[in-house]
Design a protein around this motif. Structure first.
Motif, PDB file in Angstrom:
ATOM      1  N   GLN A  32      49.857  38.743  34.408  1.00 45.63           N
ATOM      2  CA  GLN A  32      51.401  38.234  34.365  1.00 45.63           C
ATOM      3  C   GLN A  32      52.253  39.093  33.799  1.00 45.63           C
ATOM      4  OE1 GLN A  32      49.834  33.570  34.834  1.00 45.63           O
ATOM      5  NE2 GLN A  32      50.261  34.268  32.784  1.00 45.63           N
ATOM      6  N   LYS A  63      48.219  40.691  38.562  1.00 48.29           N
ATOM      7  CA  LYS A  63      49.277  39.407  38.963  1.00 48.29           C
ATOM      8  C   LYS A  63      48.934  38.198  38.002  1.00 48.29           C
ATOM      9  CE  LYS A  63      50.845  36.791  42.837  1.00 48.29           C
ATOM     10  NZ  LYS A  63      50.952  36.635  44.252  1.00 48.29           N
ATOM     11  N   ASN A  64      47.824  38.027  37.991  1.00 47.85           N
ATOM     12  CA  ASN A  64      47.231  36.635  37.233  1.00 47.85           C
ATOM     13  C   ASN A  64      45.905  36.944  36.802  1.00 47.85           C
ATOM     14  OD1 ASN A  64      45.384  36.358  39.432  1.00 47.85           O
ATOM     15  ND2 ASN A  64      47.040  35.421  40.574  1.00 47.85           N
ATOM     16  N   THR A 193      48.226  29.502  37.905  1.00 45.62           N
ATOM     17  CA  THR A 193      46.924  30.241  37.960  1.00 45.62           C
ATOM     18  C   THR A 193      45.808  29.396  37.463  1.00 45.62           C
ATOM     19  OG1 THR A 193      45.659  32.102  36.817  1.00 45.62           O
ATOM     20  CG2 THR A 193      47.477  31.249  35.453  1.00 45.62           C
TER      21      THR A 193
END
Length: 419
Positions: A32, A63-64, A193
């Protein structure tokens, strides 16, 4: 004289080169970047001033949390795991069960006056798996409600009497919604998430994810049904559109959504981006019960280095990031809660900051009701998370009814749990 100056410069360069060569380098992976990049980069810079003997190599962020976890598991097979990873607290068991993570108990035991360094015991406990400490908390949050006060007032609402239950939320959201003017009454960030907001809906309604032995689904109950019903009602009654995270975030910032439900991690970001566009307020997450559980989750720092020297260096880095300086930097960048008491109590660190930023205090008021952000047990945890995502998406998109989404999710996840 000029020759002497040249010699001194050369010696200085040699000494610097020798020091750099002697420095221990550790690699760090985090997810993130829209949240963590700025604070982590500043923490690395401050850490370098204190410990020039330890060099931090930041890897390309994921991304997560799920992608970070997958990257660690892949590298465990191929070789070359990162030395430190900022993992979601709900996914820690994946690495502990595979004996990849390094226990931190020995490092804590070797610390002089550990109890005087400010680490909040309750928050540190989120890093405990199977009775051992495997992670230090970097950034923990609770879900909250963000309110566009301007839209609220236009709908006849009062910022001093914000809704505390879902029926009250739906009533207000209906009044705020004006599709002709492009105004949506509400939005719940269901794509967060690790099924974070789904867990929040489940726990505030008194539900459980799995049975005590981890072998049976625990949400195939009225509380589990409520998680999908709330989403359905927000769409059908609360004006919620089927938007992506980015689309919903931009719509709220632009003043086109009245009530926005997501992690307290976005308080600073929303405050800066909204500016003077409208008045922003935060409030506790709605619940049918005033004493219901509130999910507290976020990033925990875990060590995967196998070399003893790198492990020691990694410990120094994560201890700094969880310490007063690191936590002050983190909170000033994003809306997560600090896990260090010294940072909280020192006026020039965060004491005055919380005094001057009341929207940041909402998450902390929910701490007495906080419960852990969980992951589904077993090796199929990431697949189970995706099942819940798919169930929520099918309800938000209007393809299935809440009961069907619940039944399908429960059946699929039961097949993924440990036998």
């Amino acid at each position: 004289m000029k020759r002497m100056r040249s010699i001194l410069l050369a010696l200085t360069s040699i000494v610097a080169t020798v020091k750099a060569a002697a420095a221990v380098e550790i690699s760090v992976l985090y997810p993130q970047p829209y949240l963590y990049q700025a604070p982590i980069e500043e923490i690395v810079k401050k850490f370098a001033e204190k410990r020039p003997d330890i060099q931090i190599k930041l890897l390309a962020p994921t991304k997560n949390y799920e992608e970070a976890a997958s990257a660690v598991l892949r590298s465990a097979i191929a070789g070359g795991m990162p030395d430190v990873v900022f993992n979601g607290t709900n996914l820690m068991h994946l690495f502990v069960d595979r004996k990849l993570a390094v226990s931190l108990d020995g490092f804590v035991g070797a610390e002089k006056e550990w109890n005087k360094q400010g680490y909040v015991p309750g928050m540190v406990s989120t890093g405990v798996v199977n009775g051992q400490l495997y992670g230090l908390p970097f950034a923990l949050s609770t879900p909250i409600m963000y309110v566009n006060v301007d839209l609220l007032k236009r709908a006849g609402g009062s910022p001093d009497a914000l809704p505390q239950t879902w029926p009250a939320v739906l009533d207000l959201a209906q009044k705020i919604t004006n599709k002709e003017a492009g105004i949506d009454g509400s939005y719940l960030l269901w794509t967060t998430t690790g099924n974070y907001l789904w867990q929040e809906l489940l726990f505030t309604h008194g539900g459980e994810m799995v049975s005590s032995d981890g072998k049976s689904v625990g949400f195939d109950t009225p509380a589990g049904l409520k998680t999908f019903e709330v989403l359905h009602d927000l769409v059908t009654q609360g004006g919620m559109e089927n938007l992506t995270d980015e689309q919903a975030t931009q719509a709220f910032i632009a003043g086109r959504i009245g009530l926005f439900f997501c992690s307290s991690a976005r308080v600073n970001s929303f405050t800066k981006q909204i500016g003077n566009r409208f008045e922003l307020r935060t409030a506790p997450f709605p619940s049918p019960m005033p004493d219901s559980k509130v999910v507290s989750g976020g990033a925990t720092m875990m060590i995967f280095a196998k070399d003893a020297e790198k492990q020691a260096a990694a410990w120094e880095f994560i201890k700094f990031a969880a310490g007063p300086v690191g936590q002050t930097i983190m909170v000033r960048h994003i809306g997560y809660m600090p896990s260090n008491r010294i940072a909280i109590d020192t006026p020039e660190m965060l004491g005055n900051f919380y005094r001057d930023n009341p929207n940041m205090r909402t998450a902390i008021t929910q701490l007495p009701r906080a419960t852990r952000w969980l992951g589904f047990p077993g090796s199929n945890s990431l697949k189970a998370i995706q099942v819940i995502y798919d169930g929520m998406e099918s309800v938000v998109a209007g393809r299935v009814a809440p009961k069907e989404a619940l039944d399908r999710s429960a059946t699929q996840i039961q097949a993924l749990l440990p036998k």
